[in-house]
Scaffold this motif. Structure first.
Motif, mmCIF file in Angstrom:
data_model
loop_
_atom_site.group_PDB
_atom_site.id
_atom_site.type_symbol
_atom_site.label_atom_id
_atom_site.label_comp_id
_atom_site.label_asym_id
_atom_site.label_seq_id
_atom_site.Cartn_x
_atom_site.Cartn_y
_atom_site.Cartn_z
ATOM 1 N N SER A 399 0.793 -1.045 0.060
ATOM 2 C CA SER A 399 0.051 -0.016 -0.145
ATOM 3 C C SER A 399 0.931 1.514 0.012
ATOM 4 N N TYR A 400 0.275 2.425 -0.144
ATOM 5 C CA TYR A 400 0.930 3.602 0.147
ATOM 6 C C TYR A 400 0.658 4.634 1.124
ATOM 7 N N ALA A 401 1.012 5.106 1.760
ATOM 8 C CA ALA A 401 0.943 6.122 2.813
ATOM 9 C C ALA A 401 1.411 7.698 2.508
ATOM 10 N N VAL A 402 0.778 8.701 3.352
ATOM 11 C CA VAL A 402 1.292 9.947 3.232
ATOM 12 C C VAL A 402 2.006 10.358 4.194
ATOM 13 N N ASP A 403 3.317 10.852 3.945
ATOM 14 C CA ASP A 403 4.283 11.266 4.763
ATOM 15 C C ASP A 403 3.867 12.706 5.427
ATOM 16 N N PRO A 404 4.703 13.035 6.392
ATOM 17 C CA PRO A 404 4.504 14.429 6.921
ATOM 18 C C PRO A 404 4.659 15.501 6.125
ATOM 19 N N GLN A 405 5.250 15.537 4.845
ATOM 20 C CA GLN A 405 5.269 16.323 3.769
ATOM 21 C C GLN A 405 4.227 16.415 2.965
ATOM 22 N N ASN A 411 4.485 1.895 1.389
ATOM 23 C CA ASN A 411 4.404 1.486 2.664
ATOM 24 C C ASN A 411 4.848 0.052 2.725
ATOM 25 N N PHE A 412 6.158 -0.334 2.908
ATOM 26 C CA PHE A 412 6.417 -1.802 2.768
ATOM 27 C C PHE A 412 5.975 -2.401 4.057
ATOM 28 N N ASP A 413 5.630 -1.685 5.275
ATOM 29 C CA ASP A 413 5.098 -2.575 6.108
ATOM 30 C C ASP A 413 3.791 -2.954 6.064
ATOM 31 N N ASP A 414 3.167 -2.799 4.836
ATOM 32 C CA ASP A 414 1.913 -3.142 4.506
ATOM 33 C C ASP A 414 2.094 -4.082 3.239
ATOM 34 N N THR A 415 2.972 -4.994 3.294
ATOM 35 C CA THR A 415 3.221 -5.581 1.985
ATOM 36 C C THR A 415 2.255 -6.820 1.877
ATOM 37 N N ALA A 416 1.477 -6.976 0.806
ATOM 38 C CA ALA A 416 0.591 -8.133 0.696
ATOM 39 C C ALA A 416 1.230 -9.354 0.181
ATOM 40 N N ALA A 417 2.222 -9.182 -0.960
ATOM 41 C CA ALA A 417 2.752 -10.253 -1.669
ATOM 42 C C ALA A 417 4.062 -9.914 -2.249
ATOM 43 N N ILE A 418 5.285 -10.568 -2.538
ATOM 44 C CA ILE A 418 6.065 -10.320 -3.266
ATOM 45 C C ILE A 418 6.350 -11.400 -4.319
ATOM 46 N N VAL A 419 6.452 -10.964 -5.852
ATOM 47 C CA VAL A 419 6.226 -11.766 -6.928
ATOM 48 C C VAL A 419 7.398 -11.831 -7.642
ATOM 49 N N GLN A 446 2.403 -4.402 26.615
ATOM 50 C CA GLN A 446 2.620 -2.860 26.950
ATOM 51 C C GLN A 446 2.651 -1.915 25.766
ATOM 52 N N SER A 447 2.506 -2.413 24.433
ATOM 53 C CA SER A 447 2.628 -1.839 23.115
ATOM 54 C C SER A 447 1.329 -0.590 22.843
ATOM 55 N N GLY A 448 0.254 -0.892 23.556
ATOM 56 C CA GLY A 448 -0.833 0.305 23.555
ATOM 57 C C GLY A 448 -1.811 -0.132 22.492
ATOM 58 N N VAL A 449 -2.316 0.939 22.156
ATOM 59 C CA VAL A 449 -3.370 0.828 20.923
ATOM 60 C C VAL A 449 -3.220 2.108 19.983
ATOM 61 N N ASP A 450 -1.952 2.726 19.908
ATOM 62 C CA ASP A 450 -1.721 3.699 19.142
ATOM 63 C C ASP A 450 -1.552 3.246 17.780
ATOM 64 N N TYR A 451 -2.476 2.781 17.298
ATOM 65 C CA TYR A 451 -2.300 2.237 15.655
ATOM 66 C C TYR A 451 -2.048 3.263 14.495
ATOM 67 N N PRO A 452 -1.143 3.026 13.594
ATOM 68 C CA PRO A 452 -1.232 3.883 12.540
ATOM 69 C C PRO A 452 -2.514 4.053 11.660
ATOM 70 N N ASP A 453 -2.563 5.111 10.980
ATOM 71 C CA ASP A 453 -3.846 5.494 10.292
ATOM 72 C C ASP A 453 -4.228 4.418 9.400
ATOM 73 N N TRP A 454 -3.130 3.831 8.512
ATOM 74 C CA TRP A 454 -3.566 2.981 7.634
ATOM 75 C C TRP A 454 -3.737 1.393 8.403
ATOM 76 N N VAL A 455 -3.535 1.147 9.459
ATOM 77 C CA VAL A 455 -3.750 -0.088 10.120
ATOM 78 C C VAL A 455 -5.463 0.210 10.511
ATOM 79 N N ARG A 456 -5.611 1.210 10.948
ATOM 80 C CA ARG A 456 -7.325 1.483 11.731
ATOM 81 C C ARG A 456 -8.069 1.422 10.314
ATOM 82 N N ALA A 457 -7.601 2.011 9.223
ATOM 83 C CA ALA A 457 -8.399 2.208 8.023
ATOM 84 C C ALA A 457 -8.627 0.847 7.113
#
Length: 789
Positions: A399-405, A411-419, A446-457
């Motif tokens: 997927s793709y995310a929007v950086d602070p700029q 967003n390689f943290d949200d990789t579905a597959a590598i072909v 103790q990690s909490g529930v402060d999930y990134p926006d792409w995770v919640r979405a």
């Protein structure tokens, strides 16, 4: 169905009465085959193919009996009717807002164009509506071809063989087995064979004006019903339990010629609800339907050399639909980049290129070497943990995310597959450097529930099909376990699901029933797809983000090579839960012998060890092991940089085995040929030269469908056969004349050169057989007499 030899043209009602029994039997035979495909639950709404096939049989019978209708025109009309009827049947599956046939047709054309573009971009077609449409067209072709072969050509055996192959292939892959439909097919096919044989003799007797009892064909059918019923009943009582390994070996030997066609079909329609796990070396990328039972082979898929046991992830799914799982990561990337297909939105990575991960805490860098033991039909790169580098050129779907700029970034943290960009074939070797999870229980709690926006979405969404009792059960489990953190909720649900019995031979959920509800409350047993789905759905209902993953469950380490041996029956699905700061963590709710719970320490390591563990940067990642250092006998593919094993020369045992196989095949051919020759000699043994030549000529011509009619004289038959072989007229007439002279003349030994004449005629008769001319064609002399009447 039967060609009339010398009877006048019957009336319409007489014609209908004549073909009705055969038509009904043909209809029942095709119905049993297509119904078995629909019941196999290859896709939702597969029931729509049944009326398509039945109408095709009716059209085929009608066109076949219109003798004035040319074959080419009949086939064109059939194709047009097939298109109209199939669009009418599957059109409502496209979009409920489309109302007219034209709208449905245009929508299917658009879907077909998109499907073709996906395949052109090395993707895999996953449009179930197109699959149902293709299945409907094939069902029409089966029904129409069966009716045409039986009623126009008289090729009953060919029609039965085609239908038998279809139902047997479907029977092989389907669970539970459609045994009743298979026996219906067998019963009806035998009755159709009896009726066809009776009708042929009936028309011959009509032509020869021989009396026979009224309704003889129907009487024979009633007798055959009793006999066939007894045969099928006895067959059904035979022992049916064989070892699965033996069945797999037998099927592999029989199915070799069809493997290439099957691979192309799976590439074109990879989201069909193939009996889950029917292929242990291929996963769907876009979607998976939770269906009936699964059967997995024991063949080795790959060998993985790694320092520690891991699950080897292939593809991750984010959206639960109420029927199964869909991967929308590619769609999100397509929308973010503004391209046409998800395949075009993939990121190309060169061999050894880095896929940067933002979450590196409590991760260990490990290199895994994968040695494929068979072709990968999906070209997926499998990896334990989050892949950082691959020694092959790859295409990453993320997927793709929007950086602070405000910039859109990968967003390689949200990789579905590598072909892989190159086809992954047997003996291919590649390496993967990955970040493997090593988090402890205390840290995850103790990690909490402060999930990134792409995770919640994307990883908390649930459809309206999830039942209230499923939601209530999840809440009840968490409450009883006093689970306050996401980790504790995950553990509580995991432990609950592991109490349900494991069973791969289950029925598919009924139409309209949510599969997770069906698993939790109706059957309360199943296999990994259901366990993982239930855990992800229940966690999401508790606001814990999770995803559904497919891959392989570890494997057994080979003590000699040290590699993990991964077999087809280790194909597996499991849930992954997201923890802020730690990323995706594996859980295991499936209590099966091939699974393993993740091992996590209770507390983090102290001091410098913890700091070193939690500080991993991409530039500190070890380079993958060069392929040339993996094993002796490796060559490097210059185009990809990948290691490929050089095949070893065949050993003496292998050569000897090949010689034995060739010898067995050759011996079988010789034995069959000898048997045919002995049968042939027995048929003409003791005949005089002229009678032997006439009998052999008739036998060979009969194989080509131009045998002598029962009421034709030798002269009439010779003249008719000569019209089929005008270049051999002199030889044919000589044989007929010699036979007449010998049998009816005064000088029985006047002609002794019958063998010499047949020696010159045989090649022409063999060519006639190969050309398959004159199938069930009435003799020309009979046709002349019919016209004269």
């Amino acid at each position: 169905m039967i060609r009339t030899f010398s009877s006048p043209r019957p009336s319409l009602w007489a014609e209908l009465a004549h073909i009705a029994p055969g038509a009904l039997l043909t209809l029942a035979m095709v119905w049993s085959v297509v119904r078995s495909i629909a019941d196999a639950n290859w896709a939702s709404d597969a029931d729509r193919i049944v009326p398509v096939a039945l109408l095709a049989v009716v059209m085929g019978v009608g066109f076949a009996r219109l003798r004035w209708l040319p074959s080419w025109l009949a086939h064109i009309l059939s194709a047009v009717l097939a298109l109209v009827w199939v669009v009418r049947i599957i059109g409502p599956l496209t979009d409920e807002r489309l109302l007219t046939w034209r709208d449905h047709f245009v929508e299917l054309i658009i879907r077909g164009i998109v499907w073709a573009r996906v395949l052109a971009n090395n993707g895999r077609g996953e449009d179930l509506v197109l699959f149902v449409g293709a299945l409907a067209l094939l069902s029409w072709a089966l029904g129409y071809a069966t009716a045409w072969m039986v009623f126009r050509r008289g090729w009953l055996w060919r029609a039965m063989l085609i239908n038998a192959v279809v139902i047997l292939v479907n029977y092989t892959y389907t669970l539970p087995k459609p045994t009743s439909l298979f026996f219906i097919f067998l019963f009806v096919a035998l009755l159709l064979l009896v009726y066809q044989n009776a009708a042929i003799h009936q028309e011959r007797w009509n032509a020869a004006q021989v009396e026979y009892p009224d309704f003889m064909a129907l009487r024979l059918i009633w007798s055959a019903m009793l006999l066939c019923g007894l045969v099928i009943l006895a067959t059904s009582m035979l022992p049916g339990e064989i070892t699965y390994a033996r069945a797999v070996r037998t099927w592999d030997a029989m199915s070799q010629p069809f493997k290439l066609a099957r691979e192309r079909w799976e590439d074109a329609f990879s989201t069909i609800n193939a009996q889950p796990g029917a292929g242990g070396n291929s996963f769907a990328l876009r979607g998976v339907t939770l269906g009936g039972g699964r059967v997995l082979g024991n063949e080795v898929v790959m060998y993985v050399t790694a320092e520690a046991f891991e699950y080897w992830r292939a593809v991750a799914f984010d959206k639960y639909t109420g029927d199964g799982w869909v991967n929308t990561t590619g769609e999100q990337a397509r929308f973010a980049l503004g391209v046409s297909t998800p395949e075009e939105a993939r990121t190309a990575i060169a061999p050894g290129g880095v896929m940067p991960q933002s979450v590196t805490r409590a991760r260990q860098v490990l290199t895994q070497t994968v040695h494929l033991a068979q072709d990968r039909k999906d070209d997926f790169i499998t990896a334990g943990g989050q892949a950082l580098r691959v020694s092959l050129p790859t295409l990453v779907e993320h997927s793709y995310a929007v950086d602070p700029q405000g910039q859109t970034v990968p967003n390689f943290d949200d990789t579905a597959a590598i072909v892989s960009q190159i086809s992954l074939r047997e003996e291919q070797i590649y390496t993967v450097t990955a970040l493997v999870a090593r988090a402890d229980v205390q840290s995850l709690r103790q990690s909490g529930v402060d999930y990134p926006d792409w995770v919640r979405a994307r990883y908390l969404d649930l459809p309206a099909t999830v039942t209230p009792r499923t939601l209530a059960l999840a809440q009840e489990i968490a409450t009883q376990a006093n689970a306050a953190t996401p980790y504790d909720k995950a553990i509580a649900i995991q432990d609950f699901l592991r109490t349900l019995p494991y069973n791969e031979r289950i029925n598919a959920p009924p139409p309209g029933v949510d599969p997770v509800d069906y698993f939790l409350f109706d059957i309360q047993e199943g296999y990994c797809d259901y366990y993982a789905s239930a855990m992800v759905v229940m966690l999401r209902s508790l606001d814990v983000p999770a995803r559904w993953v497919q891959g392989y469950a570890g494997g057994l380490r080979d003590p000699e090579s040290g590699a993990f041996v991964v077999r087809e029956n280790l194909a597996h699905s499991w849930p992954e839960v997201y923890f802020p700061g730690f990323g995706w963590e594996r859980f295991e709710p499936t209590a099966a012998g091939y699974t393993a719970l993740p091992q996590r320490p209770d507390a983090p390591p102290d001091g410098a060890a913890a700091a070193e563990r939690d500080q991993i940067a991409p530039d500190q990642v070890d380079e993958p092991i060069p392929p040339e250092e993996l094993d002796e006998g490796l060559e490097i593919d210059p185009a990809s940089g990948a290691g490929v094993v050089i095949p070893e020369p065949q050993s003496a045992d292998q050569r000897w085995r090949l010689v034995v196989i060739i010898g067995i095949i050759t011996g079988g051919i010789v034995v069959v040929g000898l048997g045919v020759w002995l049968f042939w000699r027995r048929e003409i043994a003791g005949l005089s030269p002229a009678a032997r030549a006439y009998a052999e000529m008739g036998m060979l011509a009969r194989l080509a469908g131009a045998g002598p009619p029962p009421n034709a004289t030798p002269y009439e038959y010779s003249a008719g056969l000569a019209r089929a072989l005008p270049a051999e007229r002199a030889l044919i007439e000589r044989i007929g004349r010699d036979y007449v002279y010998e049998r009816y003349g005064c000088d029985a030994d006047a002609r002794q050169d019958g063998e010499m004449t047949m020696r010159h005629l045989r090649p022409a008769l063999f060519r006639l057989i190969v050309a398959r001319r004159g199938i069930r064609r009435q003799a020309p002399a009979d046709a002349d007499r019919s016209r004269n009447r």
